[in-house]
Design a protein around this motif. Structure first.
Motif, PDB file in Angstrom:
ATOM      1  N   MET A  22      51.638 -42.775  44.902  1.00 41.69           N
ATOM      2  CA  MET A  22      50.295 -42.845  44.324  1.00 41.69           C
ATOM      3  C   MET A  22      50.120 -44.159  43.562  1.00 41.69           C
ATOM      4  O   MET A  22      51.073 -44.691  42.998  1.00 41.69           O
ATOM      5  CB  MET A  22      50.084 -41.678  43.364  1.00 41.69           C
ATOM      6  N   PHE A  23      48.874 -44.630  43.535  1.00 40.42           N
ATOM      7  CA  PHE A  23      48.602 -45.891  42.854  1.00 40.42           C
ATOM      8  C   PHE A  23      48.344 -45.662  41.368  1.00 40.42           C
ATOM      9  O   PHE A  23      47.475 -44.899  40.983  1.00 40.42           O
ATOM     10  CB  PHE A  23      47.385 -46.561  43.483  1.00 40.42           C
ATOM     11  N   ILE A  24      49.149 -46.345  40.556  1.00 41.61           N
ATOM     12  CA  ILE A  24      48.942 -46.337  39.110  1.00 41.61           C
ATOM     13  C   ILE A  24      48.751 -47.785  38.677  1.00 41.61           C
ATOM     14  O   ILE A  24      49.538 -48.652  39.075  1.00 41.61           O
ATOM     15  CB  ILE A  24      50.146 -45.731  38.372  1.00 41.61           C
ATOM     16  N   PRO A  25      47.715 -48.118  37.923  1.00 37.82           N
ATOM     17  CA  PRO A  25      47.502 -49.510  37.508  1.00 37.82           C
ATOM     18  C   PRO A  25      48.733 -50.090  36.832  1.00 37.82           C
ATOM     19  O   PRO A  25      49.396 -49.432  36.034  1.00 37.82           O
ATOM     20  CB  PRO A  25      46.325 -49.392  36.522  1.00 37.82           C
ATOM     21  N   GLN A  26      49.040 -51.340  37.173  1.00 39.07           N
ATOM     22  CA  GLN A  26      50.205 -51.995  36.589  1.00 39.07           C
ATOM     23  C   GLN A  26      49.994 -52.326  35.112  1.00 39.07           C
ATOM     24  O   GLN A  26      50.939 -52.365  34.341  1.00 39.07           O
ATOM     25  CB  GLN A  26      50.522 -53.289  37.366  1.00 39.07           C
ATOM     26  N   HIS A  27      48.767 -52.583  34.740  1.00 34.03           N
ATOM     27  CA  HIS A  27      48.469 -52.916  33.353  1.00 34.03           C
ATOM     28  C   HIS A  27      47.282 -52.076  32.900  1.00 34.03           C
ATOM     29  O   HIS A  27      46.345 -51.854  33.656  1.00 34.03           O
ATOM     30  CB  HIS A  27      48.144 -54.408  33.202  1.00 34.03           C
ATOM     31  N   PHE A  28      47.360 -51.633  31.660  1.00 34.80           N
ATOM     32  CA  PHE A  28      46.248 -50.850  31.133  1.00 34.80           C
ATOM     33  C   PHE A  28      45.025 -51.739  31.009  1.00 34.80           C
ATOM     34  O   PHE A  28      45.119 -52.890  30.617  1.00 34.80           O
ATOM     35  CB  PHE A  28      46.599 -50.269  29.759  1.00 34.80           C
ATOM     36  N   SER A  29      43.871 -51.198  31.375  1.00 38.20           N
ATOM     37  CA  SER A  29      42.634 -51.971  31.356  1.00 38.20           C
ATOM     38  C   SER A  29      41.543 -51.187  30.671  1.00 38.20           C
ATOM     39  O   SER A  29      41.474 -49.972  30.777  1.00 38.20           O
ATOM     40  CB  SER A  29      42.199 -52.296  32.786  1.00 38.20           C
ATOM     41  N   ALA A  30      40.674 -51.889  29.971  1.00 37.22           N
ATOM     42  CA  ALA A  30      39.532 -51.237  29.332  1.00 37.22           C
ATOM     43  C   ALA A  30      38.406 -50.984  30.326  1.00 37.22           C
ATOM     44  O   ALA A  30      37.390 -50.392  29.977  1.00 37.22           O
ATOM     45  CB  ALA A  30      39.015 -52.086  28.173  1.00 37.22           C
ATOM     46  N   ALA A  31      38.573 -51.431  31.578  1.00 35.46           N
ATOM     47  CA  ALA A  31      37.584 -51.147  32.611  1.00 35.46           C
ATOM     48  C   ALA A  31      37.615 -49.658  32.922  1.00 35.46           C
ATOM     49  O   ALA A  31      38.617 -49.147  33.402  1.00 35.46           O
ATOM     50  CB  ALA A  31      37.897 -51.963  33.872  1.00 35.46           C
ATOM     51  N   ARG A  32      36.537 -48.971  32.660  1.00 34.99           N
ATOM     52  CA  ARG A  32      36.551 -47.503  32.715  1.00 34.99           C
ATOM     53  C   ARG A  32      36.330 -47.000  34.139  1.00 34.99           C
ATOM     54  O   ARG A  32      35.329 -46.381  34.454  1.00 34.99           O
ATOM     55  CB  ARG A  32      35.506 -46.943  31.759  1.00 34.99           C
ATOM     56  N   ARG A  33      37.303 -47.303  34.974  1.00 35.08           N
ATOM     57  CA  ARG A  33      37.224 -46.883  36.365  1.00 35.08           C
ATOM     58  C   ARG A  33      38.501 -46.123  36.732  1.00 35.08           C
ATOM     59  O   ARG A  33      39.583 -46.432  36.253  1.00 35.08           O
ATOM     60  CB  ARG A  33      37.061 -48.091  37.291  1.00 35.08           C
ATOM     61  N   PHE A  34      38.341 -45.154  37.598  1.00 34.22           N
ATOM     62  CA  PHE A  34      39.487 -44.436  38.146  1.00 34.22           C
ATOM     63  C   PHE A  34      40.308 -45.417  38.998  1.00 34.22           C
ATOM     64  O   PHE A  34      39.732 -46.188  39.770  1.00 34.22           O
ATOM     65  CB  PHE A  34      38.965 -43.286  39.024  1.00 34.22           C
ATOM     66  N   PRO A  35      41.653 -45.461  38.883  1.00 32.42           N
ATOM     67  CA  PRO A  35      42.532 -44.539  38.162  1.00 32.42           C
ATOM     68  C   PRO A  35      43.041 -45.077  36.829  1.00 32.42           C
ATOM     69  O   PRO A  35      44.161 -44.763  36.422  1.00 32.42           O
ATOM     70  CB  PRO A  35      43.694 -44.393  39.150  1.00 32.42           C
ATOM     71  N   HIS A  36      42.281 -45.928  36.147  1.00 29.39           N
ATOM     72  CA  HIS A  36      42.668 -46.354  34.807  1.00 29.39           C
ATOM     73  C   HIS A  36      42.482 -45.191  33.838  1.00 29.39           C
ATOM     74  O   HIS A  36      41.513 -44.435  33.941  1.00 29.39           O
ATOM     75  CB  HIS A  36      41.825 -47.543  34.352  1.00 29.39           C
ATOM     76  N   LEU A  37      43.392 -45.070  32.874  1.00 29.04           N
ATOM     77  CA  LEU A  37      43.276 -43.995  31.892  1.00 29.04           C
ATOM     78  C   LEU A  37      42.008 -44.124  31.060  1.00 29.04           C
ATOM     79  O   LEU A  37      41.501 -43.132  30.534  1.00 29.04           O
ATOM     80  CB  LEU A  37      44.509 -43.973  30.976  1.00 29.04           C
ATOM     81  N   ALA A  39      53.955 -36.330  27.873  1.00 31.64           N
ATOM     82  CA  ALA A  39      52.614 -36.621  27.355  1.00 31.64           C
ATOM     83  C   ALA A  39      52.402 -38.109  27.093  1.00 31.64           C
ATOM     84  O   ALA A  39      51.493 -38.487  26.358  1.00 31.64           O
ATOM     85  CB  ALA A  39      52.369 -35.838  26.063  1.00 31.64           C
ATOM     86  N   SER A  40      53.224 -38.973  27.717  1.00 29.00           N
ATOM     87  CA  SER A  40      53.087 -40.404  27.474  1.00 29.00           C
ATOM     88  C   SER A  40      51.746 -40.939  27.959  1.00 29.00           C
ATOM     89  O   SER A  40      51.192 -41.870  27.368  1.00 29.00           O
ATOM     90  CB  SER A  40      54.228 -41.164  28.159  1.00 29.00           C
ATOM     91  N   ALA A  41      51.218 -40.369  29.045  1.00 27.97           N
ATOM     92  CA  ALA A  41      49.923 -40.838  29.542  1.00 27.97           C
ATOM     93  C   ALA A  41      48.798 -40.486  28.571  1.00 27.97           C
ATOM     94  O   ALA A  41      47.932 -41.324  28.286  1.00 27.97           O
ATOM     95  CB  ALA A  41      49.654 -40.232  30.920  1.00 27.97           C
ATOM     96  N   GLN A  42      48.797 -39.216  28.074  1.00 27.23           N
ATOM     97  CA  GLN A  42      47.779 -38.847  27.086  1.00 27.23           C
ATOM     98  C   GLN A  42      47.875 -39.729  25.843  1.00 27.23           C
ATOM     99  O   GLN A  42      46.869 -40.169  25.289  1.00 27.23           O
ATOM    100  CB  GLN A  42      47.942 -37.382  26.656  1.00 27.23           C
ATOM    101  N   LEU A  43      49.113 -39.969  25.413  1.00 26.67           N
ATOM    102  CA  LEU A  43      49.323 -40.777  24.208  1.00 26.67           C
ATOM    103  C   LEU A  43      48.848 -42.209  24.442  1.00 26.67           C
ATOM    104  O   LEU A  43      48.183 -42.801  23.581  1.00 26.67           O
ATOM    105  CB  LEU A  43      50.806 -40.749  23.830  1.00 26.67           C
ATOM    106  N   SER A  44      49.170 -42.768  25.612  1.00 28.62           N
ATOM    107  CA  SER A  44      48.731 -44.131  25.926  1.00 28.62           C
ATOM    108  C   SER A  44      47.210 -44.235  25.911  1.00 28.62           C
ATOM    109  O   SER A  44      46.638 -45.154  25.323  1.00 28.62           O
ATOM    110  CB  SER A  44      49.254 -44.549  27.299  1.00 28.62           C
ATOM    111  N   SER A  45      46.555 -43.285  26.577  1.00 32.97           N
ATOM    112  CA  SER A  45      45.096 -43.316  26.636  1.00 32.97           C
ATOM    113  C   SER A  45      44.485 -43.287  25.243  1.00 32.97           C
ATOM    114  O   SER A  45      43.586 -44.068  24.926  1.00 32.97           O
ATOM    115  CB  SER A  45      44.602 -42.122  27.466  1.00 32.97           C
ATOM    116  N   ALA A  46      44.983 -42.381  24.398  1.00 29.68           N
ATOM    117  CA  ALA A  46      44.423 -42.242  23.054  1.00 29.68           C
ATOM    118  C   ALA A  46      44.696 -43.470  22.198  1.00 29.68           C
ATOM    119  O   ALA A  46      43.793 -43.972  21.507  1.00 29.68           O
ATOM    120  CB  ALA A  46      45.002 -40.993  22.388  1.00 29.68           C
ATOM    121  N   LEU A  47      45.915 -43.988  22.249  1.00 24.39           N
ATOM    122  CA  LEU A  47      46.267 -45.123  21.388  1.00 24.39           C
ATOM    123  C   LEU A  47      45.516 -46.384  21.798  1.00 24.39           C
ATOM    124  O   LEU A  47      45.081 -47.161  20.938  1.00 24.39           O
ATOM    125  CB  LEU A  47      47.774 -45.362  21.428  1.00 24.39           C
TER     126      LEU A  47
END
Length: 488
Positions: free
Chosen positions: A1-16, A279-287
């Motif tokens: 599955m594709f997971i973005p390599q870097h977190f982005s503020a672009a609010r598009r799937f599949p970014h958190l 829960a690292s994904a939830q934590l990443s999204s929130a932080l």
């Protein structure tokens, strides 16, 4: 599955960031929690110029209370000051009434030897009652040890508290600690959530669960001696629960911002907890939301390890993504994914519940609908009936006639003696019969059962708030029924 390599503020799937609050909810979060007060004040004023106060939902009202408390009349002129101040007073009064009604129950639990650890908003209130200002606190979340469950159930029942789903005390005692949380109500304002685990999918003896007790400190809440989790555990609990709730309420983001700004967070412990709880994904999204949107100071050296953990587990990543997005905004495809992960998450919770007790609870007996022409009623209609059973009977057939509704609903009947839960009968009306429903079930009776003390009672079939409406009563409340018994 594709997971973005870097977190982005672009609010598009599949970014958190796809799961982040948007629109009016985001504007109110900025007003309530942005570190720059000028930015927060501007967002507060802008929201009021666009909003229709008559259509504001409860989730937004909760944030309005926080923002209004942050910007009183002496600091900011806004268009709707009178209505805002009235909202704050109303919810503050409601919160105080809830706390006052819960105080005797907390003291009774402590007097009975039940150790109490307070969770979520109550943890901040236990440190300082002034923290109640600017935050709605209608319910009290308390965590207890599984060994204290029988004592806690009896104590709350003795204080007049009832579970909002309507189970009897005998049924709950038979189930034991096989639940994660039960909501107890006491009219008119009492609301206590009784938890056996702070985390959703872990067992009570897991390191995360035992650790929250070990790292806690003593405090007083409503004259009751309680334990309060450390700041790191409070942050992890707030995010782990809130991020999986599709921002049903967003107070947890404000609570998290305050914890990071005002308390000492053990970031290594936080990363370890997130890894243990998947829960690292939830934590990443929130932080990242707190840092990028609310301007909370969180150094990259703390964020990068958590984000790297989130990218390693694709299942946990997409679970956080699909469960964290508001349910009513999903497409057909992502909605299907959400349902799959929701079922998987529920299965994890049920598996953790089963580990809480060695005893195997009794399975419900499914009732069957019978011909409307078949006679059923041997007793007058009521909510509770004695079952007349012969001393030598080993099996009985129960026939029930119950008032239907014009909407789909479940019917739950408990069979108990005065001191023991025997079994529960279940029927789901999927269409809404609108008239009398006739049901039948067969059950075997234990040899050691007191045949002269056997009762059947129709319980409510779902959550029924203290101040419920007629529609809620129709969907979940008990309905009068008649019963007849034949022995085999």
């Amino acid at each position: 599955m594709f997971i973005p390599q870097h977190f982005s503020a672009a609010r598009r799937f599949p970014h958190l960031s796809w799961t982040w609050p948007s629109g009016d909810r985001n504007a109110l979060l900025i007003a309530a929690g942005h570190r720059d007060e000028h930015r927060a004040a501007a967002s507060f004023v802008d929201w009021q110029l666009r909003a229709d106060f008559d259509k504001v939902e409860f989730a937004e009202q909760r944030l309005l209370v926080t923002a209004t408390n942050r910007f009183p009349a002496t600091r900011l002129t806004v268009p709707n000051r009178a209505r805002l101040d009235g909202l704050v007073r109303m919810f503050w009064t409601r919160s105080r009434l809830s706390l006052n009604q819960a105080a005797p129950a907390l003291r009774a639990l402590r007097a009975a030897g039940v150790e109490i650890l307070v969770l979520k908003g109550m943890a901040a209130v236990a440190h300082d009652l002034q923290n109640l200002k600017g935050r709605i606190a209608h319910d009290i979340d308390i965590l207890i040890h599984t060994r204290d469950v029988p004592t806690a159930l009896v104590t709350l029942d003795g204080q007049g508290w009832i579970p909002n789903r309507g189970e009897s005390l005998l049924f709950l005692k038979e189930q034991g600690a096989r639940f994660r949380s039960i909501n107890f109500l006491k009219r008119p304002f009492g609301d206590i959530d009784l938890h056996t685990r702070a985390c959703l999918t872990t067992s009570a003896d897991s390191p995360a669960e035992t650790g929250i007790w070990q790292r806690s400190t003593r405090a007083f809440l409503l004259d009751a001696d309680v334990l309060v989790p450390c700041a790191t555990d409070r942050l992890m609990t707030a995010i782990a629960h809130g991020a999986l709730d599709a921002n049903h309420h967003s107070d947890w983001l404000i609570d998290s911002a305050r914890l990071i700004a005002e308390e000492k967070i053990d970031w290594q412990l936080l990363a370890a907890l997130a890894e243990e709880l998947s829960a690292s994904a939830q934590l990443s999204s929130a932080l990242f939301y707190l840092r990028d949107i609310l301007d909370v100071e969180i150094p990259d050296q703390f964020l990068v390890p958590i984000w790297e953990q989130a990218r390693k587990d694709s299942t946990a990543y997409f679970k956080a993504l699909l469960l964290g997005y508001p349910r009513d905004k999903h497409s057909v495809l992502t909605g299907l994914g959400r349902r799959i992960f929701k079922l998987h998450h529920s299965a994890q919770i049920n598996a953790a519940n089963k580990k809480a007790s060695a005893a195997v609870p009794k399975s419900d007996i499914r009732m069957h609908r019978i011909s409307s022409g078949l006679a059923v009623a041997a007793s007058p209609r009521g909510l509770r009936h004695r079952l007349v059973v012969g001393e030598d009977a080993t099996k009985v057939k129960i026939l029930i006639g119950v008032e239907g509704t014009d909407k789909p609903r479940r019917y739950l009947f408990e069979i108990n003696t005065g001191h023991r839960h025997v079994t529960r009968l279940r029927y789901r009306d999927r269409c809404g019969a609108g008239s009398e429903i006739k049901l039948s079930a067969e059950l075997s009776l234990p040899n050691d059962l007191a045949r002269d003390d056997l009762w059947i009672e129709l319980r409510q079939s779902g959550p029924l708030p203290s101040l419920h409406s007629e529609d809620e009563k129709m969907l979940f409340g008990p309905r009068p029924f008649s019963v007849s018994v034949s022995m085999r």
